[in-house]
Design an enzyme around this catalytic site. Structure first.
Site, PDB file in Angstrom:
ATOM      1  N   GLU A 265      21.113  34.724  39.429  1.00 45.50           N
ATOM      2  CA  GLU A 265      21.553  35.617  39.345  1.00 45.50           C
ATOM      3  C   GLU A 265      21.593  35.966  41.009  1.00 45.50           C
ATOM      4  OE1 GLU A 265      22.412  37.807  36.790  1.00 45.50           O
ATOM      5  OE2 GLU A 265      21.613  36.497  35.597  1.00 45.50           O
ATOM      6  N   CYS A 299      21.651  44.455  45.022  1.00 44.80           N
ATOM      7  CA  CYS A 299      23.025  43.682  44.048  1.00 44.80           C
ATOM      8  C   CYS A 299      23.720  44.683  43.230  1.00 44.80           C
ATOM      9  CB  CYS A 299      22.485  43.178  43.630  1.00 44.80           C
ATOM     10  SG  CYS A 299      20.990  43.657  42.369  1.00 44.80           S
TER      11      CYS A 299
HETATM   12  P1  NAP Z   1      20.504  33.749  50.079  1.00 51.55           P
HETATM   13  O1  NAP Z   1      20.219  33.807  51.576  1.00 51.55           O
HETATM   14  O2  NAP Z   1      20.881  33.690  48.865  1.00 51.55           O
HETATM   15  O3  NAP Z   1      18.473  34.152  49.517  1.00 51.55           O
HETATM   16  C1  NAP Z   1      17.762  33.601  48.337  1.00 51.55           C
HETATM   17  C2  NAP Z   1      17.022  32.491  48.665  1.00 51.55           C
HETATM   18  O4  NAP Z   1      17.249  30.996  48.416  1.00 51.55           O
HETATM   19  C3  NAP Z   1      16.307  32.819  50.153  1.00 51.55           C
HETATM   20  O5  NAP Z   1      14.755  32.689  49.124  1.00 51.55           O
HETATM   21  C4  NAP Z   1      15.835  31.648  50.745  1.00 51.55           C
HETATM   22  O6  NAP Z   1      15.209  31.511  51.869  1.00 51.55           O
HETATM   23  C5  NAP Z   1      16.477  30.499  49.382  1.00 51.55           C
HETATM   24  N1  NAP Z   1      17.486  29.772  49.744  1.00 51.55           N
HETATM   25  C6  NAP Z   1      18.881  29.673  50.822  1.00 51.55           C
HETATM   26  N2  NAP Z   1      19.002  28.517  51.472  1.00 51.55           N
HETATM   27  C7  NAP Z   1      18.680  27.237  50.051  1.00 51.55           C
HETATM   28  C8  NAP Z   1      19.186  26.552  49.628  1.00 51.55           C
HETATM   29  N3  NAP Z   1      20.205  25.804  50.002  1.00 51.55           N
HETATM   30  N4  NAP Z   1      18.652  25.816  48.252  1.00 51.55           N
HETATM   31  C9  NAP Z   1      17.178  26.414  47.550  1.00 51.55           C
HETATM   32  N5  NAP Z   1      16.491  27.692  48.067  1.00 51.55           N
HETATM   33  C10 NAP Z   1      18.034  28.320  49.368  1.00 51.55           C
HETATM   34  O7  NAP Z   1      20.072  35.627  49.450  1.00 51.55           O
HETATM   35  P2  NAP Z   1      19.242  36.952  50.358  1.00 51.55           P
HETATM   36  O8  NAP Z   1      19.621  37.282  51.114  1.00 51.55           O
HETATM   37  O9  NAP Z   1      18.018  36.617  50.172  1.00 51.55           O
HETATM   38  O10 NAP Z   1      19.736  37.903  48.904  1.00 51.55           O
HETATM   39  C11 NAP Z   1      20.996  38.892  48.983  1.00 51.55           C
HETATM   40  C12 NAP Z   1      21.992  38.461  47.470  1.00 51.55           C
HETATM   41  O11 NAP Z   1      20.739  38.380  47.104  1.00 51.55           O
HETATM   42  C13 NAP Z   1      23.094  39.086  47.694  1.00 51.55           C
HETATM   43  O12 NAP Z   1      23.958  38.704  47.379  1.00 51.55           O
HETATM   44  C14 NAP Z   1      22.224  40.077  46.608  1.00 51.55           C
HETATM   45  O13 NAP Z   1      23.160  40.296  45.475  1.00 51.55           O
HETATM   46  C15 NAP Z   1      21.100  38.950  45.481  1.00 51.55           C
HETATM   47  N6  NAP Z   1      20.800  39.977  44.712  1.00 51.55           N
HETATM   48  C16 NAP Z   1      20.639  39.976  43.672  1.00 51.55           C
HETATM   49  C17 NAP Z   1      20.473  39.560  42.519  1.00 51.55           C
HETATM   50  C18 NAP Z   1      20.635  39.966  41.052  1.00 51.55           C
HETATM   51  O14 NAP Z   1      19.839  40.637  40.028  1.00 51.55           O
HETATM   52  N7  NAP Z   1      21.900  39.455  40.602  1.00 51.55           N
HETATM   53  C19 NAP Z   1      18.907  41.088  42.854  1.00 51.55           C
HETATM   54  C20 NAP Z   1      18.795  40.757  44.004  1.00 51.55           C
HETATM   55  C21 NAP Z   1      19.198  40.081  45.046  1.00 51.55           C
HETATM   56  P3  NAP Z   1      15.442  31.584  52.728  1.00 51.55           P
HETATM   57  O15 NAP Z   1      15.256  32.927  53.514  1.00 51.55           O
HETATM   58  O16 NAP Z   1      14.259  30.817  53.543  1.00 51.55           O
HETATM   59  O17 NAP Z   1      16.828  31.449  53.589  1.00 51.55           O
END
Ligand code: NAP
Length: 495
Positions: A265, A299
């Site tokens: 998601e 999001c």
């Molecule tokens: P993110 O930067 O993509 O990080 C999400 C998670 O993925 C974190 O735990 C991150 O670790 C990890 N991660 C980073 N690089 C990775 C890799 N190469 N392989 C596996 N995991 C990796 O997103 P965020 O900034 O935390 O969250 C904000 C985003 O989430 C926004 O785009 C928002 O729209 C989306 N979101 C979507 C929903 C939905 O239900 N659709 C709900 C909430 C949020 P690190 O923290 O260590 O980088």
């Protein structure tokens, strides 16, 4: 709440090691989690897993799968219900951690922890509904059964914006379905992740069934996703990371005997349309609520307001007036409605978009953010007269920035709303039945809301998940979610 803030405030700065096989594992490095309202304050230190600990966590989860997958669904559900009870009991404490670590105003923190409790309750009951499979037809002389069984080891990767709810939701669905999990919280909210892990332990999740693996995504993410022992990945986060996970998971590696399943998601660029028949006061109030709740870091947040030309000026005026009344500040205080953004990188990213917006629209609210050393505060910002194709109208900013777009008519508004790679939430404010019915079918979003705000989906009431590049439409908190974590079996016996 004040007592909880004082209690948690006195407990800041502690260390939270990894949890693997029920043991606390110290790491060479650590992650300092900072308070976004006051980055000089350390909320806590989490362990920093490397590939070595990731390997250990996957191996432990693989070994624990045999017994956990044979534990009855009733017993697994009972543990989740117990976890819900513990969260209820510790609710104010959890809220206080959210205030310090996530920079959440009280009401946002409250909704988030309530959602975590709802996920536990809902998935536990869903498992009881599905435990014997679902009815199918049979031919004479044969018995046909259709039922579900657990998959294996799930890697659960969570974002920082709903650090209790989303981590709890993704992990509890996987666990109650009989899988073992390795939980990787966001680098920005690992302490909240540690509390979730402790609660699962206290509720009775056996050692090894759940691992708590804080670490940087850039250091352990690829390893966890690519490993042959990983059966599925449950991810919530940005589009960029989600697509990378999807790509890596699709490659078969040595000794891998399955196609990994990815539940992803991702982001959104969510729009609210207001047509010329709408209740304009309510529309303006809900646009402001949906755009600035948790500083626009949802999001589902409204980041585009698409207004019919005939009501454009009036709605814009009302939105600006209401948004101007929001109180920005450190959310320890009860009356704050807009807190900081989560981190320095996020502050820089949002500030960058505010600069871009100066060439793409007229800033009718907001000023340049101050010095991030004093907290990552970004004032509610509105750009008016934005072209639908502008960067600030197309890309996910994930901050308190609203782009207001003028539409010629309802057709034009719907076309503008849909002309975006994302498709998470969307809203229409209208009293025109024909418009609403068109939007019901044509609005490209997984969650479409009429005449109300577009955030705060309720578990079991508004199953949540996106279309397009917003994700795999897995609909968390809905009836199709648990089967994504299980394998369906058909067994036929001829008499
Ligand atoms: P993110 O930067 O993509 O990080 C999400 C998670 O993925 C974190 O735990 C991150 O670790 C990890 N991660 C980073 N690089 C990775 C890799 N190469 N392989 C596996 N995991 C990796 O997103 P965020 O900034 O935390 O969250 C904000 C985003 O989430 C926004 O785009 C928002 O729209 C989306 N979101 C979507 C929903 C939905 O239900 N659709 C709900 C909430 C949020 P690190 O923290 O260590 O980088």
């Amino acid at each position: 709440m004040r007592a909880a803030l004082a209690g948690v405030g006195g407990a800041l700065g502690r260390s939270y090691p990894l949890i693997v096989g029920g043991k606390r594992i110290e790491t060479d490095g650590e992650i300092a989690s900072l308070d976004p309202s006051d980055p000089s304050r350390v909320v806590g230190y989490a362990g920093r897993a490397t590939e070595r600990e990731a390997d250990m966590a996957l191996q432990t989860a693989t070994e624990a799968f045999g017994s956990w997958s044979r534990t009855t669904p009733e017993a697994r559900a009972r543990i989740m219900l117990r976890a819900a009870g513990i969260m209820r009991r510790r609710k104010f404490e959890l809220l206080a951690w959210e205030v310090y670590e996530g920079g959440k105003p009280w009401s946002e923190a409250d909704a988030q922890v309530a959602e975590a409790i709802d996920f536990l309750e809902y998935y536990a009951r869903e498992m009881l509904r599905l435990k014997d499979g679902v009815p199918i037809y049979a031919v004479p002389g044969e018995e046909s059964r259709y039922f579900y069984q657990p998959m294996g080891v799930g890697v659960v990767i969570a974002p920082w914006n709903f650090p209790t709810a989303i981590l709890t939701g993704m992990a509890s669905a996987a666990l109650v379905a009989g899988n073992t999990v390795v939980m990787k919280p966001s680098e920005f909210t690992p302490i909240t992740g540690a509390l979730v892990a402790e609660i699962f332990e206290e509720a009775g999740v056996p050692d090894g069934v759940m691992g708590y693996l804080p670490g940087y995504g850039s250091e352990i993410g690829d390893y966890l996703v690519s490993d042959a022992r990983t059966r599925f990945v449950s991810f919530t986060g940005s589009m960029k990371t989600g697509l990378r996970i999807n790509e890596l998971a699709a490659r078969q590696v040595e000794r891998q005997r399955w196609i990994k399943r990815v539940i992803a998601e991702m982001g959104g660029k969510d729009a609210m349309i207001v047509d010329d028949s709408a209740d304009l006061d309510s529309a303006a109030a809900d646009i402001v609520k949906s755009a600035y709740g948790y500083s626009g870091q949802k999001c589902s947040a409204a980041s585009r307001a698409i207004l019919h030309a005939d009501v454009y000026d009036e709605v814009l005026g009302k939105v600006v007036e209401r948004a101007r009344g929001l109180k920005i500040g450190a959310p320890e205080s009860a009356d704050v409605s807009v807190g900081p953004v989560i981190s320095e990188p996020q502050f820089e990213k949002v500030s960058g978009y505010i600069d871009v917006g100066k060439d793409e629209g007229e800033r009718v609210l907001g000023e340049d953010p101050g010095d991030p050393k004093n907290g990552y505060f970004v004032p509610p910002t509105i750009y008016a007269g934005v072209d639908p194709g502008a960067k600030i109208a197309q890309e996910e900013i994930f901050g308190p920035v609203l782009s207001v777009i003028r539409a010629r008519d309802f057709d034009d508004a719907l076309k503008i709303a849909n002309d975006n790679p994302y498709g998470l939430t969307g809203g229409v404010y209208s009293r025109n039945r024909e418009h609403l019915e068109r939007a019901r079918h044509e609005f490209k979003a997984g969650n479409v809301y009429f005449n109300r705000g577009i955030t705060g989906a309720l578990v079991g009431v508004q199953p949540f998940g996106g279309l397009g590049l917003s994700g795999t439409d897995s609909k968390a908190g809905g009836p199709d979610y648990l089967p994504l974590h299980m394998l369906a079996r058909t067994v036929v016996e001829r008499f």
